[in-house]
Enzyme design. Structure first.
Site, PDB file in Angstrom:
ATOM      1  N   LYS A   1       1.467   9.796   6.000  1.00  0.00           N
ATOM      2  CA  LYS A   1       1.525   8.362   6.297  1.00  0.00           C
ATOM      3  C   LYS A   1       2.796   7.709   5.759  1.00  0.00           C
ATOM      4  O   LYS A   1       2.857   6.484   5.615  1.00  0.00           O
ATOM      5  CB  LYS A   1       0.263   7.685   5.765  1.00  0.00           C
ATOM      6  CG  LYS A   1      -1.019   8.203   6.429  1.00  0.00           C
ATOM      7  CD  LYS A   1      -2.246   7.338   6.090  1.00  0.00           C
ATOM      8  CE  LYS A   1      -3.468   7.751   6.917  1.00  0.00           C
ATOM      9  NZ  LYS A   1      -4.611   6.843   6.730  1.00  0.00           N
TER      10      LYS A   1
ATOM     11  N   LYS B   1       0.862  -1.182   0.000  1.00  0.00           N
ATOM     12  CA  LYS B   1       0.000   0.000   0.000  1.00  0.00           C
ATOM     13  C   LYS B   1       0.896   1.228   0.000  1.00  0.00           C
ATOM     14  O   LYS B   1       1.710   1.416   0.907  1.00  0.00           O
ATOM     15  CB  LYS B   1      -0.903  -0.015   1.229  1.00  0.00           C
ATOM     16  CG  LYS B   1      -1.784   1.220   1.317  1.00  0.00           C
ATOM     17  CD  LYS B   1      -2.790   1.105   2.424  1.00  0.00           C
ATOM     18  CE  LYS B   1      -3.610   2.367   2.528  1.00  0.00           C
ATOM     19  NZ  LYS B   1      -4.608   2.288   3.592  1.00  0.00           N
TER      20      LYS B   1
ATOM     21  N   ARG C   1     -10.589   9.845   2.051  1.00  0.00           N
ATOM     22  CA  ARG C   1     -10.411  10.491   3.366  1.00  0.00           C
ATOM     23  C   ARG C   1     -11.492  11.535   3.580  1.00  0.00           C
ATOM     24  O   ARG C   1     -11.926  11.777   4.711  1.00  0.00           O
ATOM     25  CB  ARG C   1      -9.013  11.106   3.454  1.00  0.00           C
ATOM     26  CG  ARG C   1      -7.938  10.025   3.482  1.00  0.00           C
ATOM     27  CD  ARG C   1      -6.537  10.598   3.514  1.00  0.00           C
ATOM     28  NE  ARG C   1      -5.547   9.531   3.375  1.00  0.00           N
ATOM     29  CZ  ARG C   1      -4.246   9.741   3.216  1.00  0.00           C
ATOM     30  NH1 ARG C   1      -3.770  10.967   3.182  1.00  0.00           N
ATOM     31  NH2 ARG C   1      -3.422   8.713   3.096  1.00  0.00           N
TER      32      ARG C   1
ATOM     33  N   GLU D   1       7.266  -6.973   0.921  1.00  0.00           N
ATOM     34  CA  GLU D   1       6.058  -6.875   1.744  1.00  0.00           C
ATOM     35  C   GLU D   1       5.090  -8.027   1.449  1.00  0.00           C
ATOM     36  O   GLU D   1       4.491  -8.600   2.357  1.00  0.00           O
ATOM     37  CB  GLU D   1       5.350  -5.532   1.499  1.00  0.00           C
ATOM     38  CG  GLU D   1       6.044  -4.326   2.127  1.00  0.00           C
ATOM     39  CD  GLU D   1       5.792  -4.217   3.635  1.00  0.00           C
ATOM     40  OE1 GLU D   1       5.210  -5.148   4.218  1.00  0.00           O
ATOM     41  OE2 GLU D   1       6.184  -3.192   4.230  1.00  0.00           O
TER      42      GLU D   1
ATOM     43  N   LYS E   1      -2.104  -1.453  -3.891  1.00  0.00           N
ATOM     44  CA  LYS E   1      -2.984  -0.296  -3.803  1.00  0.00           C
ATOM     45  C   LYS E   1      -2.182   0.978  -3.846  1.00  0.00           C
ATOM     46  O   LYS E   1      -1.201   1.075  -3.099  1.00  0.00           O
ATOM     47  CB  LYS E   1      -3.757  -0.372  -2.487  1.00  0.00           C
ATOM     48  CG  LYS E   1      -4.644   0.803  -2.202  1.00  0.00           C
ATOM     49  CD  LYS E   1      -5.225   0.683  -0.829  1.00  0.00           C
ATOM     50  CE  LYS E   1      -6.070   1.914  -0.567  1.00  0.00           C
ATOM     51  NZ  LYS E   1      -6.624   1.914   0.757  1.00  0.00           N
TER      52      LYS E   1
ATOM     53  N   SER F   1     -10.171   5.628  -4.675  1.00  0.00           N
ATOM     54  CA  SER F   1     -11.114   6.739  -4.803  1.00  0.00           C
ATOM     55  C   SER F   1     -10.668   7.790  -5.816  1.00  0.00           C
ATOM     56  O   SER F   1     -11.461   8.244  -6.633  1.00  0.00           O
ATOM     57  CB  SER F   1     -11.337   7.381  -3.429  1.00  0.00           C
ATOM     58  OG  SER F   1     -10.112   7.828  -2.868  1.00  0.00           O
TER      59      SER F   1
ATOM     60  N   TYR G   1     -14.994   1.186  -7.119  1.00  0.00           N
ATOM     61  CA  TYR G   1     -16.243   1.914  -6.898  1.00  0.00           C
ATOM     62  C   TYR G   1     -17.128   1.867  -8.141  1.00  0.00           C
ATOM     63  O   TYR G   1     -18.286   2.244  -8.090  1.00  0.00           O
ATOM     64  CB  TYR G   1     -15.943   3.365  -6.498  1.00  0.00           C
ATOM     65  CG  TYR G   1     -15.091   3.444  -5.247  1.00  0.00           C
ATOM     66  CD1 TYR G   1     -15.664   3.267  -3.994  1.00  0.00           C
ATOM     67  CD2 TYR G   1     -13.709   3.644  -5.319  1.00  0.00           C
ATOM     68  CE1 TYR G   1     -14.887   3.303  -2.844  1.00  0.00           C
ATOM     69  CE2 TYR G   1     -12.926   3.687  -4.182  1.00  0.00           C
ATOM     70  CZ  TYR G   1     -13.517   3.516  -2.937  1.00  0.00           C
ATOM     71  OH  TYR G   1     -12.746   3.538  -1.815  1.00  0.00           O
TER      72      TYR G   1
HETATM   73  C1  PBG Z   1      -6.915   3.605   5.468  1.00  0.00           C
HETATM   74  C2  PBG Z   1      -7.475   3.384   4.111  1.00  0.00           C
HETATM   75  C3  PBG Z   1      -7.361   4.278   3.042  1.00  0.00           C
HETATM   76  C4  PBG Z   1      -8.021   3.709   1.963  1.00  0.00           C
HETATM   77  C5  PBG Z   1      -8.521   2.471   2.379  1.00  0.00           C
HETATM   78  N1  PBG Z   1      -8.169   2.279   3.718  1.00  0.00           N
HETATM   79  C6  PBG Z   1      -6.790   5.635   2.965  1.00  0.00           C
HETATM   80  C7  PBG Z   1      -5.553   5.962   3.662  1.00  0.00           C
HETATM   81  O1  PBG Z   1      -4.638   5.146   3.803  1.00  0.00           O
HETATM   82  O2  PBG Z   1      -5.492   7.110   4.109  1.00  0.00           O
HETATM   83  C8  PBG Z   1      -8.138   4.372   0.624  1.00  0.00           C
HETATM   84  C9  PBG Z   1      -9.115   3.838  -0.341  1.00  0.00           C
HETATM   85  C10 PBG Z   1      -9.418   4.747  -1.469  1.00  0.00           C
HETATM   86  O3  PBG Z   1      -8.803   5.818  -1.658  1.00  0.00           O
HETATM   87  O4  PBG Z   1     -10.321   4.403  -2.245  1.00  0.00           O
HETATM   88  N2  PBG Z   1      -6.836   2.552   6.329  1.00  0.00           N
END
Ligand code: PBG
Length: 325
Positions: free
Chosen positions: A218, A196, A206, A234, A249, A275, A314
């Site tokens: 992060k 990720k 968010r 990982e 991701k 997203s 989505y």
């Molecule tokens: C956080 C989390 C995130 C997403 C899924 N779980 C965002 C982040 O790490 O801040 C993002 C999913 C998306 O953008 O569609 N645990």
């Protein structure tokens, strides 16, 4: 003039030939549909993700029924937690009567055939908006594992088929696997968000959950977008720790990583069409700059072609509606 001896265009002459020659097909069975739930009696549109909602419990169930009737077999559920329930230790995440376990239970009751992937991370419940415990500006790994493990057991109890750690703490897959097994949830699977990345494409998510970090970013736990070998590391670690599925991701900027992981992974590979990737296409279409349906199909096809067995998107409902086998 000499004529070409070899003519690849022969295989592209008609729609029928192109259909026969097509290498990649996405069916609704390949898709997992991410959904948001909040603790209000009405659903609420998410401004930065046109067509999507923070669902009420009842509209959530309607949406899951609709998805299932279109052939979608999996949902990934995310909770929007009320601000007054957030604290530095994400305590609400292990409340068995909280919004999230209730939503999982109700969906499982209403549509038992639907596979539920629940989210394991502190950020929706954390007053700091981080995926781990924050102390003096640092994210504390090992104490976070305990919280993640309890959260996973709470979700398994509620009926999640797979718990999905999206936090990127070290050692979380093993901690969660042990906790699940100790509590009698040997059958509950783990979908690990293994690679990720610290991505700008999570912005609309968010916004949907109001889960942006209150301070800092992060980058001490999510990966540097420049790295590929580290993703392999990982993934191998997560498989060794007991992951049943691994994930990359976001998807679109990481197609090379998806391909690389597909070649080494002995468990199925998922990719999260996040997203920002959704909202980009929605925004472009709204401006009249691109054909939404064609762009969606091309994007999803590229993710599958890269090697992803499953795609969290989505667009799941939109794609499934237009799908003809
Ligand atoms: C956080 C989390 C995130 C997403 C899924 N779980 C965002 C982040 O790490 O801040 C993002 C999913 C998306 O953008 O569609 N645990």
């Amino acid at each position: 003039m000499q004529k070409p001896m070899i003519r690849p265009r022969r295989n592209r002459q008609t729609s029928s030939i192109r259909t026969l020659m097509r290498e990649t097909l996405i069916t609704p069975h390949d898709l997992i549909y991410p959904l948001f739930v909040h603790n209000h009696s009405e659903k609420e549109a998410i401004g930065s993700m046109p067509g999507l909602y923070r669902h009420s419990l009842s509209s959530l169930i309607e949406e899951v029924k609709k998805a299932y009737s279109l052939g979608i077999q999996g949902i990934a559920l995310f909770p929007a937690i009320d601000d007054q329930l957030k604290d530095p230790l994400a305590r609400e995440s292990k409340n068995p009567d909280g919004l999230y376990p209730r939503a999982i239970r109700e969906v499982k009751n209403a549509v038992p055939e639907m596979t539920i992937f629940s989210d394991v991370a502190m950020d929706p419940y954390s007053s700091d908006g981080h995926d781990g415990i924050v102390r003096n500006g640092e994210i504390i790994n090992d104490e976070t594992l305990e919280i993640l493990a309890q959260m996973a057991v709470t979700q398994a109890e509620a009926g999640a088929d797979y718990v999905s750690p999206s936090d990127m703490m070290d050692g979380r897959v093993r901690a969660i696997r042990n906790a699940l097994d100790d509590s009698g949830f040997e059958k509950t699977g783990i979908l690990a968000y293994s690679a990720k990345y610290a991505s700008a494409f999570y912005g609309p998510f968010r916004d949907a959950l109001d889960s942006a970090p209150k301070a800092g970013d992060k980058k001490t736990y999510q990966m540097d977008p420049a790295n590929r070998i580290e993703a392999v590391r990982e993934v191998l670690l997560d498989i060794e720790e007991g992951a049943d599925l691994v994930m990359i991701k976001p998807a679109l900027s990481y197609l090379d990583v998806i391909r690389e992981i597909k070649e080494i992974s002995l468990v199925p590979v998922a990719a999260y069409n996040v997203s920002g990737e959704y909202s980009l296409i929605k925004a472009g279409a709204k401006m009249g700059w691109l054909d939404e349906n064609a762009a969606m199909k091309e994007m999803l096809t590229s993710i599958k072609r890269a090697g992803s067995d499953l795609i969290l998107t989505y667009f799941a409902i939109d794609y499934a509606k237009g799908f003809q086998s």
